[in-house]
Design a protein around this motif. Structure first.
Motif, PDB file in Angstrom:
ATOM      1  N   THR A 168       1.006  -0.987   0.374  1.00 47.44           N
ATOM      2  CA  THR A 168      -0.082   0.504  -0.174  1.00 47.44           C
ATOM      3  C   THR A 168       0.991   1.419   0.388  1.00 47.44           C
ATOM      4  O   THR A 168      -0.254   2.143  -0.826  1.00 47.44           O
ATOM      5  N   TYR A 169       1.537   1.093   0.715  1.00 42.09           N
ATOM      6  CA  TYR A 169       2.608   2.191   0.855  1.00 42.09           C
ATOM      7  C   TYR A 169       4.236   2.488   0.542  1.00 42.09           C
ATOM      8  O   TYR A 169       4.409   3.413   0.163  1.00 42.09           O
ATOM      9  N   THR A 170       4.124   1.710  -0.044  1.00 44.19           N
ATOM     10  CA  THR A 170       6.032   1.506  -1.088  1.00 44.19           C
ATOM     11  C   THR A 170       5.452   2.968  -1.842  1.00 44.19           C
ATOM     12  O   THR A 170       6.724   3.892  -1.822  1.00 44.19           O
ATOM     13  N   ALA A 202      14.739   4.909  -3.497  1.00 47.55           N
ATOM     14  CA  ALA A 202      13.786   5.120  -2.105  1.00 47.55           C
ATOM     15  C   ALA A 202      13.575   3.599  -1.496  1.00 47.55           C
ATOM     16  O   ALA A 202      13.391   2.736  -2.201  1.00 47.55           O
ATOM     17  N   LYS A 203      13.688   3.152  -0.352  1.00 46.12           N
ATOM     18  CA  LYS A 203      13.872   1.845   0.130  1.00 46.12           C
ATOM     19  C   LYS A 203      12.786   1.862   1.374  1.00 46.12           C
ATOM     20  O   LYS A 203      13.284   2.364   2.175  1.00 46.12           O
ATOM     21  N   MET A 204      11.579   1.635   1.236  1.00 40.80           N
ATOM     22  CA  MET A 204      10.699   1.191   2.665  1.00 40.80           C
ATOM     23  C   MET A 204      10.487  -0.219   2.905  1.00 40.80           C
ATOM     24  O   MET A 204       9.991  -0.816   1.979  1.00 40.80           O
ATOM     25  N   ALA A 205      10.266  -0.585   4.624  1.00 40.34           N
ATOM     26  CA  ALA A 205      10.693  -2.204   4.587  1.00 40.34           C
ATOM     27  C   ALA A 205      10.582  -2.011   5.658  1.00 40.34           C
ATOM     28  O   ALA A 205      10.540  -0.594   6.450  1.00 40.34           O
ATOM     29  N   PHE A 206      10.299  -3.139   6.308  1.00 38.95           N
ATOM     30  CA  PHE A 206       9.751  -3.392   7.579  1.00 38.95           C
ATOM     31  C   PHE A 206      11.303  -3.088   8.825  1.00 38.95           C
ATOM     32  O   PHE A 206      11.122  -2.232   9.243  1.00 38.95           O
ATOM     33  N   THR A 208      15.150   5.789   3.349  1.00 38.80           N
ATOM     34  CA  THR A 208      15.529   4.220   4.260  1.00 38.80           C
ATOM     35  C   THR A 208      13.640   5.100   4.627  1.00 38.80           C
ATOM     36  O   THR A 208      13.786   6.129   4.719  1.00 38.80           O
ATOM     37  N   SER A 209      13.085   4.029   4.810  1.00 41.50           N
ATOM     38  CA  SER A 209      11.714   4.921   5.700  1.00 41.50           C
ATOM     39  C   SER A 209      11.677   4.747   7.327  1.00 41.50           C
ATOM     40  O   SER A 209      10.898   5.694   8.158  1.00 41.50           O
TER      41      SER A 209
END
Length: 331
Positions: free
Chosen positions: A99-101, A151-155, A212-213
């Motif tokens: 949803t947010y990546t 950009a890298k969105m992850a846990f 990063t997120s």
């Protein structure tokens, strides 16, 4: 301190939402003691609490017997609120990421465009190079310098931030090392098909900003190399590694990236010159920093500028607060 009296005086439409947020970020002493003793996958091992406070970041408010709330420390409360959305949504797993990546990636490119409107975005790059080509979010053309942004969105669980085992970190930081690999492949491709982007192919200096997120406390490529198994970051192309050595790689939180782009957009710094100076400082253990923010404060002062998007959102939020929240003096 946040008092029960202040919360009780809020409009009904807000009160339950505020209480829900307070419940998410607070615990009393018995709850705190029980959670630390229990441990579990959502908490880091108790021994790490001797040097770090990731657990308290999740519960930065202490519930008092009087019904009031007090912060353990203002910095803990600030960081806890920053991490709140991440901690709430992480249990949703892949649905959260899916949803947010794309929103996160689009926002990073939007920020970069504030200072470099002529950047090459991923869509333009793939249209020219092919849809299967390795890519980054943005390629910033700055004269004889090229700046890659990925950009890298992850846990990025708390364990990523505190683990010191190279093999486990190699797995947990895979998305970060993927970003480095992608940028190196793009650098290669710029030379093998130099006629498509001749000015970028002629550039002799390259930087990579991995956004990063959340803050990972890694800093940059040199520290990443020290954390991972020997040879893990080897690429096998000396020309790429000469143009973009590991000290030219910065792993920055979205907060620091916002401040960086705002500084560049407002003319407070020249981005290539700033990154060049920061890379030089990171080569020296005595001047290196885990946070781009520290280099930024040295360059532009302690008051960091705000992006246009963040300023507009803040002003709109403050207007809603002024309109809807009662004034009880101190909360």
């Amino acid at each position: 301190m946040i008092t029960k009296l202040w919360v009780d005086g809020l409009p009904r439409s807000y009160r339950n939402a505020v209480l829900r947020i307070l419940d998410l970020i607070s615990s009393d002493l018995l709850e705190l003691r029980g959670a630390l003793a229990r441990g579990g996958s959502e908490f880091t091992p108790a021994i790490w609490e001797l040097t770090q406070f990731p657990f308290v970041l999740r519960k930065p408010l202490l519930k008092l017997p009087s019904g009031n709330w007090v912060a353990w420390h203002p910095t803990m409360l600030e960081r806890g609120l920053e991490e709140l959305v991440h901690h709430v949504l992480t249990p949703q797993g892949d649905e959260y990421l899916e949803t947010y990546t794309r929103l996160f990636e689009d926002y990073v490119v939007e920020l970069a465009k504030e200072s470099w409107p002529d950047l090459i975005n991923e869509a333009v790059w793939k249209k020219k190079m092919g849809h299967q080509a390795s890519s980054v979010e943005a390629i910033i053309p700055a004269g004889n310098t090229t700046i890659f942004v990925e950009a890298k969105m992850a846990f990025f669980h708390d364990a990523v931030l505190l683990d010191d085992d190279p093999q486990r970190l190699a797995s947990r930081l895979e998305r970060v090392t993927d970003a480095l690999y992608q940028a190196r492949k793009v650098s290669q491709r710029l030379r093998t098909e130099a006629y498509k982007y001749p000015k970028r192919a002629a550039a002799t200096e390259e930087f990579l900003l991995i956004v990063t997120s959340r803050e990972l406390y890694v800093g940059g490529g040199l520290r990443l190399k020290d954390l991972l198994p020997p040879g893990h970051l080897d690429f096998g192309d000396p020309a790429v590694e000469e143009r973009m050595p590991l000290e030219n790689v910065f792993i920055v939180s979205i907060d620091d990236f916002e401040s960086l782009q705002a500084s560049a957009a407002q003319g407070k710094l020249d981005l290539p010159s700033f990154l060049r100076e920061a890379a030089g400082k990171n080569r020296n253990p005595f001047t290196a920093s885990l946070f781009l923010e520290q280099h930024l404060r040295s360059a532009v002062g302690n008051t960091l500028p705000t992006t246009t998007a963040m300023r507009d959102a803040t002003e709109a939020s403050l207007a809603r607060i002024e309109k809807d929240f009662p004034r009880h003096g101190k909360a």
